[in-house]
Write an enzyme that holds these catalytic residues in place. Structure first.
Site, mmCIF file in Angstrom:
data_model
loop_
_atom_site.group_PDB
_atom_site.id
_atom_site.type_symbol
_atom_site.label_atom_id
_atom_site.label_comp_id
_atom_site.label_asym_id
_atom_site.label_seq_id
_atom_site.Cartn_x
_atom_site.Cartn_y
_atom_site.Cartn_z
ATOM 1 N N CYS A 190 -12.309 72.477 4.680
ATOM 2 C CA CYS A 190 -11.379 73.306 3.706
ATOM 3 C C CYS A 190 -10.341 72.270 3.300
ATOM 4 O O CYS A 190 -9.322 72.646 2.173
ATOM 5 C CB CYS A 190 -10.621 74.515 4.035
ATOM 6 S SG CYS A 190 -12.128 75.781 4.825
ATOM 7 N N HIS A 212 -2.016 77.309 1.752
ATOM 8 C CA HIS A 212 -3.166 77.304 2.299
ATOM 9 C C HIS A 212 -3.610 78.727 1.974
ATOM 10 O O HIS A 212 -4.580 79.222 1.695
ATOM 11 C CB HIS A 212 -3.536 76.572 3.506
ATOM 12 C CG HIS A 212 -4.766 76.597 4.064
ATOM 13 N ND1 HIS A 212 -5.882 75.867 3.012
ATOM 14 C CD2 HIS A 212 -5.727 76.972 5.075
ATOM 15 C CE1 HIS A 212 -7.033 76.103 3.613
ATOM 16 N NE2 HIS A 212 -6.759 76.709 4.734
ATOM 17 N N GLU A 270 1.146 79.241 8.759
ATOM 18 C CA GLU A 270 1.741 78.505 7.806
ATOM 19 C C GLU A 270 2.989 78.995 7.649
ATOM 20 O O GLU A 270 3.900 77.944 7.177
ATOM 21 C CB GLU A 270 0.735 78.719 6.399
ATOM 22 C CG GLU A 270 1.142 77.789 5.465
ATOM 23 C CD GLU A 270 0.247 77.836 4.369
ATOM 24 O OE1 GLU A 270 -0.925 78.750 4.415
ATOM 25 O OE2 GLU A 270 0.476 76.924 3.398
ATOM 26 N N LYS A 295 -5.127 81.800 -3.731
ATOM 27 C CA LYS A 295 -6.687 82.327 -2.888
ATOM 28 C C LYS A 295 -7.087 83.593 -3.096
ATOM 29 O O LYS A 295 -8.240 84.107 -3.218
ATOM 30 C CB LYS A 295 -6.904 81.848 -1.486
ATOM 31 C CG LYS A 295 -7.046 80.319 -1.032
ATOM 32 C CD LYS A 295 -7.343 80.118 -0.028
ATOM 33 C CE LYS A 295 -7.612 78.730 0.475
ATOM 34 N NZ LYS A 295 -6.600 77.728 0.263
ATOM 35 N N HIS A 313 -11.466 81.520 -1.251
ATOM 36 C CA HIS A 313 -11.226 80.357 -0.612
ATOM 37 C C HIS A 313 -12.629 79.656 -0.980
ATOM 38 O O HIS A 313 -13.605 79.912 -0.735
ATOM 39 C CB HIS A 313 -11.367 80.552 0.834
ATOM 40 C CG HIS A 313 -10.859 79.356 1.768
ATOM 41 N ND1 HIS A 313 -10.855 78.307 1.048
ATOM 42 C CD2 HIS A 313 -10.444 79.322 2.859
ATOM 43 C CE1 HIS A 313 -10.557 77.491 1.941
ATOM 44 N NE2 HIS A 313 -10.212 77.897 3.068
ATOM 45 N N PHE A 339 -10.225 73.906 9.077
ATOM 46 C CA PHE A 339 -10.942 74.143 10.291
ATOM 47 C C PHE A 339 -11.135 72.653 10.944
ATOM 48 O O PHE A 339 -11.341 71.747 10.230
ATOM 49 C CB PHE A 339 -12.341 74.814 10.326
ATOM 50 C CG PHE A 339 -12.097 76.317 10.304
ATOM 51 C CD1 PHE A 339 -11.051 77.129 10.501
ATOM 52 C CD2 PHE A 339 -13.384 76.772 10.114
ATOM 53 C CE1 PHE A 339 -11.257 78.257 10.441
ATOM 54 C CE2 PHE A 339 -13.761 78.259 10.050
ATOM 55 C CZ PHE A 339 -12.502 79.056 10.433
#
Lengths: 407, 89
Positions: free
Chosen positions: A167, A299, A310, A331, A336, A395
């Site tokens: 990502c 994110h 975050e 998002k 995403h 990830f």
């Protein structure tokens, strides 16, 4: 990095659920209007999660002739559509010699997943499957295919490759291209990210990981249940700021800094330290003080773990200034988009600087004690923004952060 | 009922690499310190074993002990019956 060049964004292109070009995408984001809805491309009977942010009203035949289309997986189609928009806006012609000094770098997490799934269905499908494979399977599925098609489309003959970091792929691609232009290794770059993997197999695999929300993407909100898969692409044209000014190009924003770290921790759990360090590096690279940042495109996946981590990372980097930041996760509207995320969100961050509007976090319901910053809930906010960050935390703990400055 | 409980405890022990002998219905889940990836594997194995879908982040399930997990699975099995009768998956 003294003696380096400043880098301008002079073209942006995008195709994603909220809109199939930058004007329609940005208009939707400013209205808090999302593109998340019932999955159209996968039959629902075997799905437990039945929503996604799919690109709609997209007819590839309107963009590519039949011979070209044979070569293009959906992720390459998206890339070329976005790249054509970006290059047209920049007004650059790479065939005039500039192409030799131009980089083409496209990030993607999965590459040609539609091609892979079609091929496997054919190979392993009913009645014992077929031992024959479509001849163009390999050139369609390779994750560098999109980068190659960008070079061929525009006559770009400088450095070109794909970047893959799940990502964070698009932010790593943009960051590397940015550093190339900044350091003089390239004079211009066509760069971004693309993803098209809303397929039956991918949906089932994400379902099994139990990070998909069944209802909506509600980043940083109390009651959030996870992320929503999206697809699309976004591409930026980068060039030296002085050259852009000299040729009278309209500069959308300055790409000012890039920072990246690896958590060296967990394959799925995010790390506050790794995320915070990447933000610090992007600020330092851009010569920006934390107090200069007005907006952060987070994110913000909408998972319990990401959004709380975050938030802590933002506080670690910004200290008391964190409370003054406008932080939003777009998002909530474009889903995403995985390997395209950083590029799609660069469009949001750059347009926020250009127009002086922070796009909202849509679908926000109620505060979560673990997420206590200003997430610009549900309604866009007019504000003069001098500089912004755009975060991607993948990830596997691969973090990539871009810093932008208004011009 | 008891058979379901035994199967669930077998699955938890196997997937989270725990000592099966130390698991009981009143064992608290937080005391087991199950890692997130092991939890995902446990849920997948439960779905496979009982042919159910375990919903994600459903707040109507209070999961504190292994007994709560057993009750939850029983509820999912019970809720599945009318759907199966209607010929759905």
């Amino acid at each position: 990095m003294t003696g380096m060049h400043r880098v301008a964004i002079t073209g942006l292109g995008c195709i994603a659920a909220p809109g199939n070009d930058v004007p329609s995408f940005w208009a939707a984001l400013k209205e808090g209007r999302g593109g998340i809805g019932p999955v159209a491309s996968v039959p629902h009977d075997k799905l437990n999660i039945r929503i996604a942010a799919e690109v709609r009203d997209f007819d590839p035949a309107r963009h590519f002739d039949e011979r070209k289309l044979m070569l293009l997986d959906r992720f390459s189609q998206f890339t070329l559509v976005a790249a054509r928009q970006a290059v047209a806006q920049s007004g650059l012609d790479f065939k005039s010699g500039l192409g030799r000094e131009t980089a083409a770098i496209i990030g993607t997490g999965a590459g040609g997943m539609n091609t892979i799934e079609d091929a496997y269905t054919r190979l392993f499908g009913g009645n014992g499957g077929s031992s024959r494979q479509i001849p163009l399977t390999i050139p369609r599925l390779m994750i560098s295919a999109a980068s190659s098609h960008v070079t061929m489309e525009f006559g770009i003959t400088g450095p070109s490759f794909a970047v893959s970091s799940a990502c964070s792929s698009a932010n790593h691609a943009l960051g590397e291209a940015f550093w190339m232009v900044k350091s003089g290794r390239a004079r211009a770059a066509v760069c971004g990210g693309s993803e098209a993997c809303i397929t039956f197999g991918t949906m089932k695999a994400w379902e099994a990981l139990r990070v998909l929300a069944p209802d909506a993407c509600r980043p940083f909100s109390g009651g959030r249940k996870g992320m929503v898969l999206g697809e699309g692409a976004a591409v930026a044209v980068l060039e030296r700021l002085d050259e852009a000014k000299a040729r009278g190009a309209a500069i959308i924003a300055e790409l000012a800094g890039f920072g990246m770290t690896a958590d060296a921790g967990d394959i799925v759990q995010p790390s506050e330290q790794g995320a915070s360090d990447a933000m610090n590096l992007a600020l330092k690279d851009g010569g920006l003080k934390p107090e200069e940042i007005g907006y952060v495109n987070a994110h913000g996946t909408g998972t319990l773990a990401n959004d709380a981590t975050e938030t802590r990372a933002l506080k670690r980097t910004f200290g008391a200034h964190a409370a003054k930041l406008m932080v939003s996760s777009t998002k909530s509207m474009h889903g995403h988009t995985l390997g395209a995320a950083g590029a799609v969100e660069l469009v949001a961050a750059a347009m926020a600087l250009k127009d002086g509007v922070a796009p909202p976090t849509a679908n926000y319901q109620r505060p979560d004690p673990a997420c206590d910053l200003d997430y610009v809930p549900n309604t866009a906010r007019q504000a003069k923004i001098g500089a912004a960050l755009s975060n991607s935390f993948a990830f596997g703990g691969l973090n990539a952060v871009l810093a932008l400055r208004a011009v | 009922m008891a058979e379901i409980a035994e199967k669930i405890m077998d699955i938890v022990a196997r997937e989270a690499k725990l000592d099966r002998a130390k698991l009981a219905l009143d064992t608290r889940l937080d005391a087991l310190k199950i890692e997130s990836l092991d939890l995902v594997q446990i849920l997948f194995a439960i779905e496979d074993e009982f042919d159910v879908y375990v919903p994600y982040n459903d707040e109507s399930y209070k999961l504190e002990t292994l007994s709560d997990v057993v009750n939850g699975v029983n509820r999912l099995i019970a809720e599945k019956q009318p759907e199966a009768a209607a010929g759905q998956n």
